[in-house]
Design a protein around this motif. Structure first.
Motif, PDB file in Angstrom:
ATOM      1  N   PHE A   1       0.831  -1.194   0.000  1.00 24.54           N
ATOM      2  CA  PHE A   1       0.000   0.000   0.000  1.00 24.54           C
ATOM      3  C   PHE A   1       0.871   1.251   0.000  1.00 24.54           C
ATOM      4  O   PHE A   1       2.036   1.223   0.412  1.00 24.54           O
ATOM      5  CB  PHE A   1      -0.941   0.022   1.216  1.00 24.54           C
ATOM      6  CG  PHE A   1      -0.238   0.133   2.548  1.00 24.54           C
ATOM      7  CD1 PHE A   1       0.022   1.371   3.129  1.00 24.54           C
ATOM      8  CD2 PHE A   1       0.182  -1.006   3.216  1.00 24.54           C
ATOM      9  CE1 PHE A   1       0.671   1.479   4.346  1.00 24.54           C
ATOM     10  CE2 PHE A   1       0.839  -0.912   4.438  1.00 24.54           C
ATOM     11  CZ  PHE A   1       1.077   0.322   5.012  1.00 24.54           C
ATOM     12  N   THR A   2       0.297   2.336  -0.476  1.00 22.01           N
ATOM     13  CA  THR A   2       0.939   3.645  -0.401  1.00 22.01           C
ATOM     14  C   THR A   2      -0.032   4.619   0.238  1.00 22.01           C
ATOM     15  O   THR A   2      -1.252   4.509   0.057  1.00 22.01           O
ATOM     16  CB  THR A   2       1.324   4.186  -1.799  1.00 22.01           C
ATOM     17  OG1 THR A   2       0.148   4.419  -2.566  1.00 22.01           O
ATOM     18  CG2 THR A   2       2.239   3.218  -2.526  1.00 22.01           C
ATOM     19  N   ILE A   3       0.501   5.574   1.002  1.00 25.81           N
ATOM     20  CA  ILE A   3      -0.313   6.619   1.616  1.00 25.81           C
ATOM     21  C   ILE A   3       0.283   7.967   1.259  1.00 25.81           C
ATOM     22  O   ILE A   3       1.466   8.221   1.495  1.00 25.81           O
ATOM     23  CB  ILE A   3      -0.382   6.467   3.149  1.00 25.81           C
ATOM     24  CG1 ILE A   3      -1.004   5.124   3.525  1.00 25.81           C
ATOM     25  CG2 ILE A   3      -1.185   7.615   3.765  1.00 25.81           C
ATOM     26  CD1 ILE A   3      -1.092   4.883   5.025  1.00 25.81           C
ATOM     27  N   GLU A   4      -0.520   8.816   0.655  1.00 30.21           N
ATOM     28  CA  GLU A   4      -0.105  10.184   0.349  1.00 30.21           C
ATOM     29  C   GLU A   4      -0.634  11.109   1.437  1.00 30.21           C
ATOM     30  O   GLU A   4      -1.799  11.008   1.827  1.00 30.21           O
ATOM     31  CB  GLU A   4      -0.682  10.628  -0.995  1.00 30.21           C
ATOM     32  CG  GLU A   4      -0.200   9.808  -2.181  1.00 30.21           C
ATOM     33  CD  GLU A   4      -0.915  10.228  -3.445  1.00 30.21           C
ATOM     34  OE1 GLU A   4      -0.293  10.945  -4.244  1.00 30.21           O
ATOM     35  OE2 GLU A   4      -2.085   9.865  -3.634  1.00 30.21           O
ATOM     36  N   LEU A   5       0.220  11.984   1.930  1.00 35.01           N
ATOM     37  CA  LEU A   5      -0.199  12.983   2.908  1.00 35.01           C
ATOM     38  C   LEU A   5      -0.383  14.326   2.234  1.00 35.01           C
ATOM     39  O   LEU A   5       0.387  14.707   1.349  1.00 35.01           O
ATOM     40  CB  LEU A   5       0.840  13.114   4.023  1.00 35.01           C
ATOM     41  CG  LEU A   5       0.992  11.923   4.973  1.00 35.01           C
ATOM     42  CD1 LEU A   5       2.051  12.234   6.026  1.00 35.01           C
ATOM     43  CD2 LEU A   5      -0.326  11.578   5.642  1.00 35.01           C
TER      44      LEU A   5
END
Length: 346
Positions: free
Chosen positions: A281-285
């Motif tokens: 997974f990737t999480i963009e802030l």
């Protein structure tokens, strides 16, 4: 509870019911495309003279010159985008840890200049060669778009990372063209001022992510989450995001991470987390807030990607497969990136 150092700004800061926008950050009208003649040099040897300008060899083989040039061009573009991705995360980390925001509108600077921002960024990312960069903040003083380039005679490729409708167009331009679009003279760096962020844009009684009353399940835009009609993969992406917001596990926060098939979900949500295999997974802030989560089940088709936007309407990468997403963000498959780990990738 979540690892304090990796996620010290807490769930209340990650999700709020406030739509964000770029403010006065649209580029000026783009200049007309310039066409330059390719530089030519005399072949150094008779053999080179014989093959110069030919697409094939005497024995029917293919001259690899044009193929190699294409590979070099693609490699430099990929490297530029990876630099922009890493720089974006480093800038975001500095602002979060120091509780700061940009005081100015659009920033133009270079990584080896002695200023407050670079001192913080160099803890997480120090490029081998200096990078010129442009930072377009949103209306809350958080980075919305970052552009960068080595800006040398041999390498003026533009790297871009963030949320912008024209991001792909900007990547196709030279750095001098980008500077003109944003109204900067080459080397005319702006002051990079940071000021205290009082988090005034993050608080809301109707927010679903403050740990208080949850009358309606809404995302960061204030839109109700239609979890009952979401696909399995999109619901998994939503669940990963909510686990970091409301969950009670001690899993560190990852920009790019792995979620095991047997790894529990602890967040108190009204839906049942779908069965799944091992996932990446990737999480963009977006500043202090979660912008978008994307996930892929390891071993399945790379085109099968789950996505959920917690903030804004991010259109870029919406039709991309997992390999394209990782390339865009500057990640290498399997090299996971934790929030509080210094990114040493080149």
């Amino acid at each position: 509870m979540l690892k304090k150092r990796a996620f010290s700004f807490a769930a209340a800061l990650l999700m709020t019911v406030s739509a964000w926008s770029c403010g006065n950050t649209q580029p000026k009208a783009e200049p007309e495309e310039k066409t330059t003649a390719a530089e030519t040099t005399e072949p150094a040897t008779e053999a080179e003279k014989e093959t110069s300008g030919k697409s094939g060899s005497k024995d029917g083989g293919i001259d690899l010159t044009f193929g190699m040039l294409g590979y070099v061009k693609k490699s430099k573009r990929s490297s530029a985008n990876a630099n922009a991705s890493t720089l974006f995360k480093a800038v975001n980390t500095v602002l979060v840890e120091e509780e700061k925001k940009f005081a100015d509108n659009i920033i133009y600077s270079v990584t080896d200049e002695d200023n407050e921002l670079n001192k913080g960024v160099n803890k997480y990312f120090t490029p081998i060669e200096p990078l010129e960069y442009i930072i377009v903040p949103d209306e809350y003083g958080q980075p919305k778009l970052i552009l960068c380039s080595k800006n040398t005679k041999k390498d003026d490729y533009v790297g871009a990372f963030g949320d912008s409708a024209v991001i792909n167009d900007l990547r196709e331009k030279t750095w001098s063209e980008v500077l003109k679009i944003y109204g900067f003279d080459e080397g005319g760096y702006t002051d990079t001022k940071l000021e205290e962020d009082d988090f005034g844009n993050n608080g809301s009684e109707s927010s679903n992510f403050t740990g208080s009353v949850l009358p309606v399940w809404v995302n960061g835009n204030g839109d109700e989450i239609d979890y009952e009609n979401m696909s399995r993969l999109d619901l998994l992406a939503l669940s990963i995001g909510m686990e970091y917001i409301l969950g009670e596990s001690d899993k560190p926060f990852f920009y790019y991470g792995r979620w095991g098939a047997e790894e529990p979900f602890t967040a108190d949500v009204p839906w049942e987390v779908p069965e799944h295999g091992d996932m990446e997974f990737t999480i963009e802030l977006q500043g202090f807030e979660t912008g978008r989560v994307m996930c892929w089940e390891i071993g399945t088709a790379k085109s099968l990607v789950g996505k959920y936007n917690f903030k804004g309407e991010r259109k870029f990468l919406s039709d991309s497969d997992w390999d394209e997403i990782l390339e865009y963000m500057g990640y290498t498959q399997g090299e996971y990136l934790e929030y509080d780990t210094q990114d040493e990738r080149e």
